[in-house]
Design a protein around this motif. Structure first.
Motif, PDB file in Angstrom:
ATOM      1  N   LEU A  45       0.831  -1.200   0.000  1.00  0.00           N
ATOM      2  CA  LEU A  45       0.000   0.000   0.000  1.00  0.00           C
ATOM      3  C   LEU A  45       0.871   1.258   0.000  1.00  0.00           C
ATOM      4  O   LEU A  45       0.590   2.226  -0.713  1.00  0.00           O
ATOM      5  N   ARG A  46       1.940   1.237   0.769  1.00  0.00           N
ATOM      6  CA  ARG A  46       2.860   2.379   0.791  1.00  0.00           C
ATOM      7  C   ARG A  46       3.550   2.553  -0.557  1.00  0.00           C
ATOM      8  O   ARG A  46       3.713   3.677  -1.031  1.00  0.00           O
ATOM      9  N   LEU A  47       3.951   1.446  -1.179  1.00  0.00           N
ATOM     10  CA  LEU A  47       4.596   1.532  -2.492  1.00  0.00           C
ATOM     11  C   LEU A  47       3.655   2.162  -3.519  1.00  0.00           C
ATOM     12  O   LEU A  47       4.066   3.043  -4.277  1.00  0.00           O
ATOM     13  N   ILE A  48       2.406   1.734  -3.541  1.00  0.00           N
ATOM     14  CA  ILE A  48       1.440   2.321  -4.468  1.00  0.00           C
ATOM     15  C   ILE A  48       1.282   3.804  -4.188  1.00  0.00           C
ATOM     16  O   ILE A  48       1.259   4.629  -5.097  1.00  0.00           O
ATOM     17  N   SER A  49       1.204   4.158  -2.917  1.00  0.00           N
ATOM     18  CA  SER A  49       1.056   5.558  -2.530  1.00  0.00           C
ATOM     19  C   SER A  49       2.252   6.394  -2.972  1.00  0.00           C
ATOM     20  O   SER A  49       2.099   7.492  -3.512  1.00  0.00           O
ATOM     21  N   ILE A  50       3.448   5.877  -2.756  1.00  0.00           N
ATOM     22  CA  ILE A  50       4.664   6.600  -3.131  1.00  0.00           C
ATOM     23  C   ILE A  50       4.751   6.768  -4.643  1.00  0.00           C
ATOM     24  O   ILE A  50       5.062   7.850  -5.147  1.00  0.00           O
ATOM     25  N   ALA A  52       2.272   6.704  -6.844  1.00  0.00           N
ATOM     26  CA  ALA A  52       1.212   7.606  -7.304  1.00  0.00           C
ATOM     27  C   ALA A  52       1.513   9.060  -6.982  1.00  0.00           C
ATOM     28  O   ALA A  52       1.168   9.958  -7.750  1.00  0.00           O
ATOM     29  N   ALA A  53       2.179   9.315  -5.855  1.00  0.00           N
ATOM     30  CA  ALA A  53       2.474  10.686  -5.431  1.00  0.00           C
ATOM     31  C   ALA A  53       3.777  11.226  -6.024  1.00  0.00           C
ATOM     32  O   ALA A  53       4.075  12.406  -5.872  1.00  0.00           O
ATOM     33  N   TYR A  98      11.473   1.284 -13.561  1.00  0.00           N
ATOM     34  CA  TYR A  98      10.585   2.370 -13.179  1.00  0.00           C
ATOM     35  C   TYR A  98       9.154   1.844 -13.147  1.00  0.00           C
ATOM     36  O   TYR A  98       8.752   1.061 -14.018  1.00  0.00           O
ATOM     37  N   TYR A  99       8.404   2.278 -12.143  1.00  0.00           N
ATOM     38  CA  TYR A  99       7.042   1.801 -11.947  1.00  0.00           C
ATOM     39  C   TYR A  99       6.066   2.955 -12.029  1.00  0.00           C
ATOM     40  O   TYR A  99       6.347   4.051 -11.580  1.00  0.00           O
ATOM     41  N   ARG A 100       4.925   2.657 -12.622  1.00  0.00           N
ATOM     42  CA  ARG A 100       3.871   3.652 -12.797  1.00  0.00           C
ATOM     43  C   ARG A 100       2.540   2.981 -12.442  1.00  0.00           C
ATOM     44  O   ARG A 100       2.320   1.815 -12.758  1.00  0.00           O
ATOM     45  N   LEU A 101       1.660   3.737 -11.797  1.00  0.00           N
ATOM     46  CA  LEU A 101       0.330   3.251 -11.458  1.00  0.00           C
ATOM     47  C   LEU A 101      -0.496   3.109 -12.729  1.00  0.00           C
ATOM     48  O   LEU A 101      -0.508   4.012 -13.569  1.00  0.00           O
ATOM     49  N   VAL A 102      -1.176   1.985 -12.882  1.00  0.00           N
ATOM     50  CA  VAL A 102      -2.051   1.769 -14.032  1.00  0.00           C
ATOM     51  C   VAL A 102      -3.297   2.638 -13.830  1.00  0.00           C
ATOM     52  O   VAL A 102      -3.958   2.528 -12.795  1.00  0.00           O
ATOM     53  N   PRO A 103      -3.587   3.516 -14.785  1.00  0.00           N
ATOM     54  CA  PRO A 103      -4.765   4.380 -14.629  1.00  0.00           C
ATOM     55  C   PRO A 103      -6.040   3.568 -14.417  1.00  0.00           C
ATOM     56  O   PRO A 103      -6.324   2.631 -15.165  1.00  0.00           O
TER      57      PRO A 103
END
Length: 116
Positions: A45-50, A52-53, A98-103
């Motif tokens: 959850l923290r990784l997704i948050s980081i 995304a931000a 590099y990682y990016r959140l899937v829209p």
């Protein structure tokens, strides 16, 4: 060598109504449980948050280990699970990933839990 099964990158909200409106069949319940299980970890959850931000909603794995306080292999493992579940995409640039959140990936799961 162990092989992993990738979760399909489908919009599960397109095939499923919120769980409070219609009964899930076993296949829908299995898919939703697998996607939720990938999120059900504080580090993930923290990784997704980081990610995304981060600037441009993208982060290098090299920038994710220190804030999480875990080793690089452990962070990479969590990122792999999030990528397999369809929450993140991964691109390789030289030695770094590099990682990016899937829209819409989080929205599609959230919509299934919301009553409407």
């Amino acid at each position: 060598m162990a092989s992993s099964t990738l979760l399909p990158l489908t919009d599960i909200s397109a095939c499923c109504s919120p769980i409070t409106r219609e009964t899930l069949d076993s296949e829908q319940a299995e898919l939703l449980a697998r996607k939720l299980k990938a999120l059900a970890d504080p580090a993930r959850l923290r990784l997704i948050s980081i990610v995304a931000a981060s600037e441009d909603a993208e982060a290098c794995v090299c920038d994710l280990t220190e804030p999480i306080g875990l080793s690089q292999p452990t962070v990479s493992h969590h990122l792999k699970l999030l990528t397999e579940a369809g929450y993140l995409t991964r691109s390789q640039r030289g030695n770094w990933a590099y990682y990016r959140l899937v829209p819409g990936a989080l929205d599609s799961v959230a919509e299934l839990l919301v009553t409407a």
